[in-house]
Design an enzyme around this catalytic site. Sequence first.
Site, PDB file in Angstrom:
ATOM      1  N   TYR A  22      -5.092   4.512   0.533  1.00 48.51           N
ATOM      2  CA  TYR A  22      -6.189   3.625   0.115  1.00 48.51           C
ATOM      3  C   TYR A  22      -5.902   2.837  -1.162  1.00 48.51           C
ATOM      4  O   TYR A  22      -6.776   2.674  -2.011  1.00 48.51           O
ATOM      5  CB  TYR A  22      -7.504   4.400  -0.053  1.00 48.51           C
ATOM      6  CG  TYR A  22      -7.725   5.497   0.952  1.00 48.51           C
ATOM      7  CD1 TYR A  22      -7.529   5.284   2.316  1.00 48.51           C
ATOM      8  CD2 TYR A  22      -8.116   6.776   0.540  1.00 48.51           C
ATOM      9  CE1 TYR A  22      -7.723   6.302   3.241  1.00 48.51           C
ATOM     10  CE2 TYR A  22      -8.318   7.789   1.464  1.00 48.51           C
ATOM     11  CZ  TYR A  22      -8.117   7.553   2.810  1.00 48.51           C
ATOM     12  OH  TYR A  22      -8.310   8.575   3.712  1.00 48.51           O
ATOM     13  N   HIS A  23      -4.703   2.289  -1.282  1.00 48.70           N
ATOM     14  CA  HIS A  23      -4.352   1.528  -2.477  1.00 48.70           C
ATOM     15  C   HIS A  23      -3.782   0.151  -2.132  1.00 48.70           C
ATOM     16  O   HIS A  23      -2.702  -0.217  -2.598  1.00 48.70           O
ATOM     17  CB  HIS A  23      -3.330   2.305  -3.323  1.00 48.70           C
ATOM     18  CG  HIS A  23      -3.802   3.634  -3.778  1.00 48.70           C
ATOM     19  ND1 HIS A  23      -2.938   4.682  -4.067  1.00 48.70           N
ATOM     20  CD2 HIS A  23      -5.054   4.114  -4.012  1.00 48.70           C
ATOM     21  CE1 HIS A  23      -3.646   5.741  -4.439  1.00 48.70           C
ATOM     22  NE2 HIS A  23      -4.927   5.418  -4.419  1.00 48.70           N
ATOM     23  N   PRO A  24      -4.476  -0.657  -1.335  1.00 43.99           N
ATOM     24  CA  PRO A  24      -3.939  -1.972  -0.980  1.00 43.99           C
ATOM     25  C   PRO A  24      -4.039  -2.966  -2.134  1.00 43.99           C
ATOM     26  O   PRO A  24      -5.063  -3.052  -2.814  1.00 43.99           O
ATOM     27  CB  PRO A  24      -4.826  -2.406   0.191  1.00 43.99           C
ATOM     28  CG  PRO A  24      -6.142  -1.733  -0.079  1.00 43.99           C
ATOM     29  CD  PRO A  24      -5.789  -0.403  -0.699  1.00 43.99           C
ATOM     30  N   ASP A  49       0.862  -1.176   0.000  1.00 41.57           N
ATOM     31  CA  ASP A  49       0.000   0.000   0.000  1.00 41.57           C
ATOM     32  C   ASP A  49       0.899   1.227   0.000  1.00 41.57           C
ATOM     33  O   ASP A  49       2.044   1.174   0.459  1.00 41.57           O
ATOM     34  CB  ASP A  49      -0.921  -0.007   1.223  1.00 41.57           C
ATOM     35  CG  ASP A  49      -2.079   0.976   1.113  1.00 41.57           C
ATOM     36  OD1 ASP A  49      -2.189   1.673   0.091  1.00 41.57           O
ATOM     37  OD2 ASP A  49      -2.875   1.049   2.077  1.00 41.57           O
ATOM     38  N   HIS A  50       0.380   2.330  -0.507  1.00 37.81           N
ATOM     39  CA  HIS A  50       1.153   3.561  -0.560  1.00 37.81           C
ATOM     40  C   HIS A  50       1.130   4.268   0.796  1.00 37.81           C
ATOM     41  O   HIS A  50       0.070   4.741   1.213  1.00 37.81           O
ATOM     42  CB  HIS A  50       0.577   4.504  -1.622  1.00 37.81           C
ATOM     43  CG  HIS A  50       0.783   4.033  -3.026  1.00 37.81           C
ATOM     44  ND1 HIS A  50      -0.189   4.101  -3.992  1.00 37.81           N
ATOM     45  CD2 HIS A  50       1.864   3.492  -3.637  1.00 37.81           C
ATOM     46  CE1 HIS A  50       0.279   3.625  -5.133  1.00 37.81           C
ATOM     47  NE2 HIS A  50       1.522   3.242  -4.948  1.00 37.81           N
TER      48      HIS A  50
END
Length: 556
Positions: A468-470, A294-295
Site C-alpha cells: 500500500y505505498h504507491p 510500489d513496494h
Amino acid sequence: MKKTFDYIVVGGGSGGCVVAGRLSEDPDVSVCLLEAGGGGQSSLVNIPAAMVAMVPTSVNNWAFDTVPQMGLEGRKGYQPRGKALGGSSAINAMIYVRGHQWDYDHWAALGNTGWGFKDVLPYFRRSEHNERIGNHLHGRGGPLWVSDLRSDNPFQQRFLEAARESGLPLNDDFNGEEQEGVGIYQVTQKHGERCSAARAYLLPYVGVRNNLTVETRAQVQRILFEGTRAVAVEVLQNGLVRTLRARREVILAAGAFQTPQLLMLSGVGPKEELQRHGIPLLQDLPGVGQNLQDHPDFVFVYKTSSLDAMGVSLAGSTRMLKEAGRFRRERRGMLTSNFAEGGAFLKTREGLDKPDIQLHFVVAPVEDHARKLRLGHGLSCHVCLLRPRSRGTVSLASKDPQAAPLIDPAFLQDPQDLEDMVAAFRLTRRLMQAPALANWITRDLYTDGVDTDEQIRTVLRRRTDSVYHPVGTCRMGDDPLAVVDAQLRVHGLQGLRIVDASVMPTLVGGNTNAPTIMIAEKAVDLIRGIGRVCSSARTETTATTENNNEASYVVA
C-alpha cells in the site's frame, strides 16, 4: 455554498488535509477542500483495530483492483485507498516511518533543489509531536501525534528476542540516525486513538475558521482552464454538477492513482492516451501516469494457539469483549493495536549502504489483505522490497470520471526484483524460525517445505502483492517525463500544483504517510513563497497554536 475561493484543494487525504489546514491559518485567505468520501470521524476510523473492517472492504475505501500482473501469474492485485477525510491515513496501520535519509538526498541529486534530507527535516519536525523522543531529529508540539503502541502485546518482546537470537541488531527509533534494525513501530495515535491527518490538521477547525470550507461526498470530475491557467473545478455532489472557481491556485491532492487520472480527464497528460479516449489535449505531458512505484510485499502466515495473537474463536471473542471494556476505560489493550506492531529494516547482503527490505510483524493472520478469514489465531510477517526496479503505470479506463483508473504496478516485472525478494524471503524466515517465535507457532500455512530458490520464486509469484505505498505518477523533476517542478507546479501550466505522493520521483525506503505529510508541510511554504527552509521560530509558534486549539477526540 460559495463558488469562489483563493485556493481549492482536491482530495482530503494526508496531503490535502495538511495544505487546507495550514493555508487557512491565514484569515485573509479562503480555502475550499473537496473530498469524495465521508467525514472520517466514525469509530471505525478512531479505534485503531477497527481498520480490519475497512482495509478489506469498501468502507471508507476506494478498494481498487489492479490490472492482471504478469509477474504474479496473471493475478489482479488489490489497492486499498482511503475514501474519507484523512484519506489513507484514516484506514492505514498508522506506522510513523519517514524513510532513509539517503532517499531525500537522492531526490535532490536528481535535480530537485530543496528536497535533500537537511531541507525536508524541518518539515518532518514541524508536523510531529513525538510523545517519547525529543531530539534534533524529532518534533514536539506539532499537530501529528506520534506515540508508542499501547496494546501491551507480549509478542512484541518475543519478536525482539527472536531478532537477538538471529543475530540481528535492535533499533528503538527507525527515524533516528540509523534506520537498520528490528524494533517496535511508533504510530500516529493520540491517547490510544488514531490520529489521522484530518484529526491533526483539519477537523479541529471545521466550523471554527470562517475562511475554511470543507465539502464531503464531492468528487471533482475535471479541472477547468482559461488558456493554460487552472481557474476552476467541476464537482459532482448530491447528483448535481457545479463549478467552483479558484482565484489563486487549484491544488491536486488526490493521490498516486487519482491525481494523474484527474489530470488526464482534464486534458493534461500523454497525447496518445488522451486521443485514445477522445479527450481534447490541453498540455502534452507524457510523464502523467508513468513511473508508478510500489513496494512488492510477501506475507508469511502462521497459526498459533496463543490468545495474545488475534483471530476468530469463541475464547478470542470473550477476551475481545474484555478488551473493549479496557479500551473504554483506559484507551489501552488490543483495540489500540495497529496489528503491524513490530518491524525491521534489514540488509539482505553484505556491502549494502542502507537497508533494502522492510518487515511488518503482525499479531494476526493476514491472508489476501484480510479478505480471507479462517478459524483460529495466528501471526504474520510481511517482507517488502524497499527500492524495486519495476515501474508501472496509471491510465484511463474511459473518459468517465466515475470509472476507476487502470492501475498497473508491474510487480516483479524486472527480474532482479524477484531475485531480491528470494533473498528477502530467506532472511525473514530465519527470523521467524528463531526459538522465541517458533515455540509459539503451531503451523506454517504457506511456506512449509519451500526451500529451493525455484520453490521460493513460485510462492513469491503466487502470493506477492502491494503493501500500500504507491507513488511517483506525477513525479518531480526538470526532464521531459517530469510532471511538476521542485516547487510542485505542473509544467507548462499556471495556477496548478500537486501535493501528494504522486510527486515523489522515487519510492522512499519505508512507509509513505509521514513523507506525504512532510511534502504538504513544505508545499505550504512554497505556496506562501517563504522559501526552502522553514524558520524554527515559526515552527514552534505554529505547532504550539495547533496543539492548543486541537478539538477533543470523541469515540462513539
